[in-house]
Design a protein around this motif. Structure first.
Motif, PDB file in Angstrom:
ATOM      1  N   ALA A 156      85.346  70.521  76.516  1.00  0.00           N
ATOM      2  CA  ALA A 156      84.724  70.459  75.469  1.00  0.00           C
ATOM      3  C   ALA A 156      84.279  71.422  74.831  1.00  0.00           C
ATOM      4  N   SER A 157      84.856  71.956  73.849  1.00  0.00           N
ATOM      5  CA  SER A 157      84.059  73.319  73.055  1.00  0.00           C
ATOM      6  C   SER A 157      83.032  72.672  72.223  1.00  0.00           C
ATOM      7  N   VAL A 158      81.569  72.600  71.972  1.00  0.00           N
ATOM      8  CA  VAL A 158      81.091  72.328  71.002  1.00  0.00           C
ATOM      9  C   VAL A 158      81.594  73.442  69.724  1.00  0.00           C
ATOM     10  N   HIS A 159      80.745  72.985  68.760  1.00  0.00           N
ATOM     11  CA  HIS A 159      81.301  73.932  67.131  1.00  0.00           C
ATOM     12  C   HIS A 159      79.382  74.119  67.032  1.00  0.00           C
ATOM     13  N   HIS A 160      79.354  75.648  68.155  1.00  0.00           N
ATOM     14  CA  HIS A 160      77.320  75.561  67.581  1.00  0.00           C
ATOM     15  C   HIS A 160      77.810  76.656  67.833  1.00  0.00           C
ATOM     16  N   LEU A 338      91.375  78.174  64.324  1.00  0.00           N
ATOM     17  CA  LEU A 338      89.892  78.238  64.906  1.00  0.00           C
ATOM     18  C   LEU A 338      90.832  77.650  66.480  1.00  0.00           C
ATOM     19  N   PHE A 339      92.405  76.913  66.368  1.00  0.00           N
ATOM     20  CA  PHE A 339      92.202  76.449  67.814  1.00  0.00           C
ATOM     21  C   PHE A 339      92.703  77.155  68.550  1.00  0.00           C
ATOM     22  N   CYS A 340      93.935  78.604  68.353  1.00  0.00           N
ATOM     23  CA  CYS A 340      93.696  79.543  69.235  1.00  0.00           C
ATOM     24  C   CYS A 340      92.903  80.338  69.850  1.00  0.00           C
ATOM     25  N   LYS A 341      91.775  80.219  69.137  1.00  0.00           N
ATOM     26  CA  LYS A 341      90.624  80.923  68.977  1.00  0.00           C
ATOM     27  C   LYS A 341      89.746  80.413  70.351  1.00  0.00           C
ATOM     28  N   LYS A 342      90.280  78.806  70.644  1.00  0.00           N
ATOM     29  CA  LYS A 342      89.556  78.058  71.200  1.00  0.00           C
ATOM     30  C   LYS A 342      90.885  77.903  72.632  1.00  0.00           C
ATOM     31  N   ALA A 343      91.976  77.327  72.463  1.00  0.00           N
ATOM     32  CA  ALA A 343      92.591  77.538  73.689  1.00  0.00           C
ATOM     33  C   ALA A 343      93.125  78.463  74.368  1.00  0.00           C
ATOM     34  N   SER A 344      92.968  79.737  73.580  1.00  0.00           N
ATOM     35  CA  SER A 344      93.937  80.600  73.920  1.00  0.00           C
ATOM     36  C   SER A 344      95.325  80.762  74.369  1.00  0.00           C
ATOM     37  N   PRO A 345      96.170  79.836  74.047  1.00  0.00           N
ATOM     38  CA  PRO A 345      97.538  80.160  74.428  1.00  0.00           C
ATOM     39  C   PRO A 345      98.002  80.919  74.969  1.00  0.00           C
ATOM     40  N   THR A 368      88.948  70.214  66.388  1.00  0.00           N
ATOM     41  CA  THR A 368      89.949  71.561  66.964  1.00  0.00           C
ATOM     42  C   THR A 368      89.062  72.164  67.790  1.00  0.00           C
ATOM     43  N   VAL A 369      87.961  72.555  67.605  1.00  0.00           N
ATOM     44  CA  VAL A 369      87.483  73.035  69.093  1.00  0.00           C
ATOM     45  C   VAL A 369      87.096  72.292  70.298  1.00  0.00           C
ATOM     46  N   LEU A 370      87.291  70.547  70.129  1.00  0.00           N
ATOM     47  CA  LEU A 370      87.521  69.734  71.634  1.00  0.00           C
ATOM     48  C   LEU A 370      88.559  69.963  72.064  1.00  0.00           C
ATOM     49  N   LEU A 371      89.851  69.868  70.906  1.00  0.00           N
ATOM     50  CA  LEU A 371      90.627  69.812  71.574  1.00  0.00           C
ATOM     51  C   LEU A 371      91.298  70.943  72.209  1.00  0.00           C
ATOM     52  N   GLY A 372      90.693  72.301  71.806  1.00  0.00           N
ATOM     53  CA  GLY A 372      91.468  73.613  71.799  1.00  0.00           C
ATOM     54  C   GLY A 372      90.747  73.614  73.506  1.00  0.00           C
ATOM     55  N   GLY A 373      88.863  73.007  73.768  1.00  0.00           N
ATOM     56  CA  GLY A 373      88.750  73.251  74.611  1.00  0.00           C
ATOM     57  C   GLY A 373      89.162  72.504  75.691  1.00  0.00           C
ATOM     58  N   LEU A 374      90.203  71.397  75.390  1.00  0.00           N
ATOM     59  CA  LEU A 374      90.341  69.913  76.450  1.00  0.00           C
ATOM     60  C   LEU A 374      91.982  70.981  77.276  1.00  0.00           C
ATOM     61  N   ILE A 467      77.118  72.855  80.006  1.00  0.00           N
ATOM     62  CA  ILE A 467      76.957  73.580  79.515  1.00  0.00           C
ATOM     63  C   ILE A 467      77.904  74.426  79.327  1.00  0.00           C
ATOM     64  N   GLU A 468      78.202  74.940  80.756  1.00  0.00           N
ATOM     65  CA  GLU A 468      79.610  75.541  80.662  1.00  0.00           C
ATOM     66  C   GLU A 468      80.974  75.281  79.364  1.00  0.00           C
ATOM     67  N   ARG A 469      80.621  74.032  79.305  1.00  0.00           N
ATOM     68  CA  ARG A 469      81.967  72.965  79.000  1.00  0.00           C
ATOM     69  C   ARG A 469      81.278  72.665  77.246  1.00  0.00           C
TER      70      ARG A 469
END
Length: 911
Positions: A156-160, A338-345, A368-374, A467-469
């Motif tokens: 789960a990646s937080v938008h900070h 934004l999703f692709c930056k977090k999920a890197s498909p 978006t970033v939560l789903l991308g990280g997930l 923190i990693e998540r």
């Protein structure tokens, strides 16, 4: 048939009584076979709880309720084990009268031992039925394998501090409204729905070095939904006073009008340039009240900016001339970017799947970033399975999935979810220090040692996983890169708080429910509220109160199960006698400006205590009974005397006197600060404390040196030591060896060997006060490979400092204070990693260090109470202006308060 039923009924009545009698006999004899049996059964119960964390139906009500009951039972078992240990004595091995002492003590407590035995019988009787209930509930809807390979390794990646996709326009306008305009109060209102990125956007701008430099007064105030006007005003004045080094005591005594008047007078001072963020204001009247009472209006000539974030568009109408910035939903293109930056498909995603992802994110950056990280650790061909599950619940469930994943990692304990929920006890926006968080988790019993790791290392591994998540954020780092404090993103804090309240993990004084018997944590850290007078909280494990309330003693009297108690600020004026009856306490914090001046002898009954925090209290002497606290690991007891210090002198540190017996506390890891002025024998006794990691001593005499060196020689784990001499008397430290030391604070004239400083290869932080440092020792300091922070206060008497080529290779902060003879300083070829330079009260210094323009990593220059002739040379057009142009933040202070240079030659966009 009837006879069999009757015999069963009689057996059901007699057997518990018989078992109670047998357990009671064992406890009276001082044998703990019974407690060992229930320990084993508690371990089985804990294993069953663990299984629920890998369960696909964990959100089913039946499993959730059974899991909660199992956790409550496990807590009650821990409490009864404490009672058995306290009441049934069997360890008097060092005393020849141990047989008499044991039976005398146990017979004296025979009534309490009978009650304890009875509770053990009842608790053991509950374990098996509850285990069966868990197993039955977990047979519903398949097994744990149903989720294997679908929701593993979720992030789960937080938008900070993230990519501000779609935020270019709001960022531009927010910078414009903050930095430009006339000298008056202006209000900027940032509006958007939950998860739109409002707070992240404002935080990014608020912490920008250009903004930090442009204003000399800053306050970030997170607004909780329960806050009234008084709560908000008090938070604002606290932030302003803390930044200006002003005392915050007695603020609780002020009413709304008085608080508003204090803030107004503070902000109307000459040359005051202020920025105040009110994060998450919920209603228009709430903002209007704050503006009317406290914030200077448009007629004040000071440059002031108020930034408000809100989900309520009506809030903008509270101020006629406010600038409004709408943080709108991301477009479909921006969501996908934004999703692709977090999920890197790893492959091209089918259009249907892409559309489902965009729809699920609903244009919200956080979603978006939560789903991308997930989805980042899940095979792309399985994404649709996850999306189908999430569509039923929305993006909030993504956080729960990430928590479950962390809990299921082999090296992480099941209690990581409880560790995370602990953040809900603290107000939104709070920053919790690393040491505080780790000590609290250990006190609560959340940390189980595995693989030979210490409890502290295990807790740190939990934090690293979170923190990693990006579930937990690092709020502040030490300059060696280690985390100093943590906090949560606003929406994540809301979700964690919701989760905690759902399982009665935590409540606040404001939300105390009608079923207080189920509450395990209670917090009243922000606002003054009167507790219900006769409230009973029998299962309460943690209590945090920072505001004065008339019912604290009654609350403590009815909360006998407490493991953690924190009474700070104005909450208590004297040591509550009820604390001495809280025999399950592991963590006791009475510090931070309470008026407690004395501890009673009865403190010795708290035999389970691990942390005793008295920092900031008036306690000057500890009772001898402290030596009975054999489980004590952290004893922190000192205060700074800021008001009575001589002009421009370093803060005076007051420690506490300890009596004979301190050497019995073999588990001590922290002992800070002790005063040895009246009892020199204390120093010799310290050599028994071989587990110490942090030690502080004040009022040392010169002839204490040999005994101190002998005492410290066996402390192989010592990483931090603070030593202060009496009247700046030189201390003989010729034989002091500290190979693993990371932090060293010395107050007094130095008397060390030639090899002392070169031996400190692990040293990260050094603070020298009144040391009379010789040139050879100073050259040795420059070669320390890991030194990241150096403060020299009245420590050098030279007129000129010429740093060595490649000197101080890893120094990040250099603080020069009251070097009264210093005229010139040259830094060519040194300080290549310096980020922050502080110069205070160096009245003969003619200019900034020669070669400062070569310090490319220097980001901050802070100048305290420097002569006007020195400051004028730095103004635009003058001789040293070009040498500091590359520095992002240049701040001036007078008597400790930030100032703004307003001379005609000064570039207002920089200063």
């Amino acid at each position: 048939m009837e006879d069999a039923v009757a015999r069963g009924a009689v057996s059901g009545l007699i057997k518990p009584v018989l078992n109670t009698f047998l357990y009671w006999i064992q406890l009276v004899r001082g044998k703990h076979t019974t407690t060992e049996d229930i320990k084993k059964e508690a371990a089985i119960l804990e294993g069953a709880i663990w299984d629920t964390y890998n369960w696909n139906g964990i959100r089913l009500r039946r499993v959730r309720e059974a899991k909660g009951q199992a956790e409550d039972l496990h807590d009650r078992i821990s409490a009864i084990l404490d009672d058995a240990q306290r009441l049934s004595r069997y360890d008097h091995s060092s005393n020849p009268l141990r047989f008499i002492l044991r039976y005398g003590h146990n017979i004296w407590h025979t009534r309490s031992l009978w009650k304890t035995a009875n509770k053990i019988v009842k608790l053991r009787g509950q374990i098996t039925p509850l285990l069966n209930e868990l197993r039955i509930a977990m047979t519903i809807d398949g097994g744990p394998a149903a989720r294997d390979g679908i929701l593993g390794n979720n992030v789960a990646s937080v938008h900070h501090k993230a990519d501000f996709v779609g935020m270019a326009r709001p960022l531009k306008y927010l910078f414009k409204y903050l930095m430009n305009g006339v000298n008056r109060r202006e209000v900027v209102i940032v509006v958007g729905e939950n998860g739109a990125g409002k707070s992240t956007l404002v935080r990014h701008v608020y912490e920008d070095i250009r903004v930090k430099e442009h204003f000399n007064c800053h306050a970030w105030v997170p607004i909780d939904a329960s806050f009234n006007a008084k709560d908000i005003l008090r938070c604002i004045i606290r932030r302003l006073y803390e930044e200006a080094n002003k005392s915050t005591t007695a603020l609780d005594e002020l009413d709304v009008d008085m608080l508003g008047s204090r803030i107004r007078r503070f902000l109307e001072k000459a040359h005051q340039r202020y920025v105040i963020v009110l994060d998450d204001i919920s209603t228009r009247p709430q903002l209007q009240t704050i503006l009317d009472l406290a914030i200077p209006d448009e007629n004040c000539n000071n440059f002031g900016r108020i930034i408000v974030t809100s989900r309520n568009v009506d809030v903008a109408e509270a101020c006629t001339h406010a600038h409004k910035i709408d943080v709108e939903q991301l477009s479909e293109t921006e969501v996908w970017e934004l999703f692709c930056k977090k999920a890197s498909p790893s492959m091209d995603i089918p259009l249907v799947t892409r559309r489902r992802i965009i729809t699920l994110c609903a244009g919200l950056p956080l979603a978006t970033v939560l789903l991308g990280g997930l989805l980042s650790k899940i095979a792309c061909n399985q994404w649709n399975l996850v999306i189908s599950e999430l569509q039923q619940h929305g993006y909030q469930i993504m956080l729960g999935e990430s928590i479950n994943d962390v809990s299921a990692m082999p090296q992480i304990d099941i209690n990581v979810e409880r560790c995370l929920m602990y953040f809900s006890i603290f107000p939104k926006g709070s920053e919790i220090t690393h040491n505080t968080l780790v000590r609290l988790w250990i006190a609560e019993g959340f940390i189980h040692v595995r693989g030979g790791m210490t409890q502290e290392a295990t807790a740190t591994s939990y934090l690293s996983a979170l923190i990693e998540r990006n579930i937990v954020q690092v709020a502040e780092h030490y300059h060696n890169g280690m985390p100093k404090s943590y906090n949560l993103n606003g929406p994540i804090h809301d979700e964690i708080k919701r989760m905690a309240e759902e399982v009665n993990f935590c409540a606040t004084l404001q939300t105390l429910s009608n079923s207080p018997d189920k509450i395990r944590g209670l917090s009243g850290q922000v606002t003054v509220r009167e507790l219900p007078e006769n409230v009973r909280l029998p299962n309460l494990l943690s209590l945090f109160i920072s505001d004065r309330t008339s019912h604290v003693c009654k609350l403590l009297h009815n909360a006998k199960s407490l493991k953690v108690l924190s009474l700070t600020e104005e909450s208590v004026q004297a040591f509550p006698k009820e604390i001495s009856k809280l025999t399950h306490l592991r963590y006791l914090n009475l510090g931070n400006n309470t008026r407690i001046s004395k501890l009673p002898k009865s403190i010795g009954v708290l035999i389970n205590l691990q942390s005793l925090i008295l920092k900031g209290t008036l306690v000057s002497r500890l009772p001898k009974a402290i030596s009975k606290l054999r489980q004590l690991q952290h004893l922190v007891a000192y205060r700074y005397d800021v008001e009575k210090r001589p002009d421009r002198k370093p803060y005076i540190i007051h420690g506490v006197e300890v009596q004979n017996g301190i050497g019995k506390l073999k588990e001590l890891k922290t002992l800070s600060v002790i005063n040895v002025d009246k009892d020199r024998s204390t120093i010799k006794e310290l050599q028994k404390l071989t587990n110490l990691k942090r030690l502080g001593i004040v009022n040392l005499k010169g002839n204490d040196g040999p005994d101190l060196c002998t005492a410290v020689a066996g402390m192989n784990q010592l990483s931090s030591i603070s030593l202060g001499s009496s009247d700046n008397e030189p201390i003989n430290l010729q034989n002091l060896t500290l190979p693993n030391l990371e932090r060293l604070y010395l107050r007094g004239r130095l008397n060390v060997s030639q090899n002392f400083f070169p031996s400190l290869e692990s040293l990260v932080r050094l603070r020298l006060i009144g040391s009379g440092l010789e040139s050879n020792s100073f050259h040795q300091l420059q070669q320390l490979p890991n030194l990241a922070e150096l403060a020299l206060i009245q420590a050098l008497e030279t007129e000129e400092i010429n740093l060595l080529q490649d000197g101080f290779p890893n120094l990040k902060i250099l603080d020069l204070d009251q070097l009264n003879n210093l005229v010139n300083m040259t830094v060519h070829g040194s300080l290549k990693n310096l980020c922050k330079l502080i110069i205070r009260n160096c009245n003969r210094l003619e200019s900034v260090p020669l070669g400062i323009e070569c310090l490319k990593k220097l980001k901050e220059l802070h100048l305290f109470d420097m002569p006007e002739c020195f400051l004028q040379k730095l103004e635009k057009g003058n001789e040293h202006y070009k040498s500091i142009q590359h520095i992002g933040v240049i701040r001036y202070y007078r008597e400790g308060c930030p100032q703004v240079r307003t001379n005609s030659n000064t570039d207002s966009t920089r200063l």
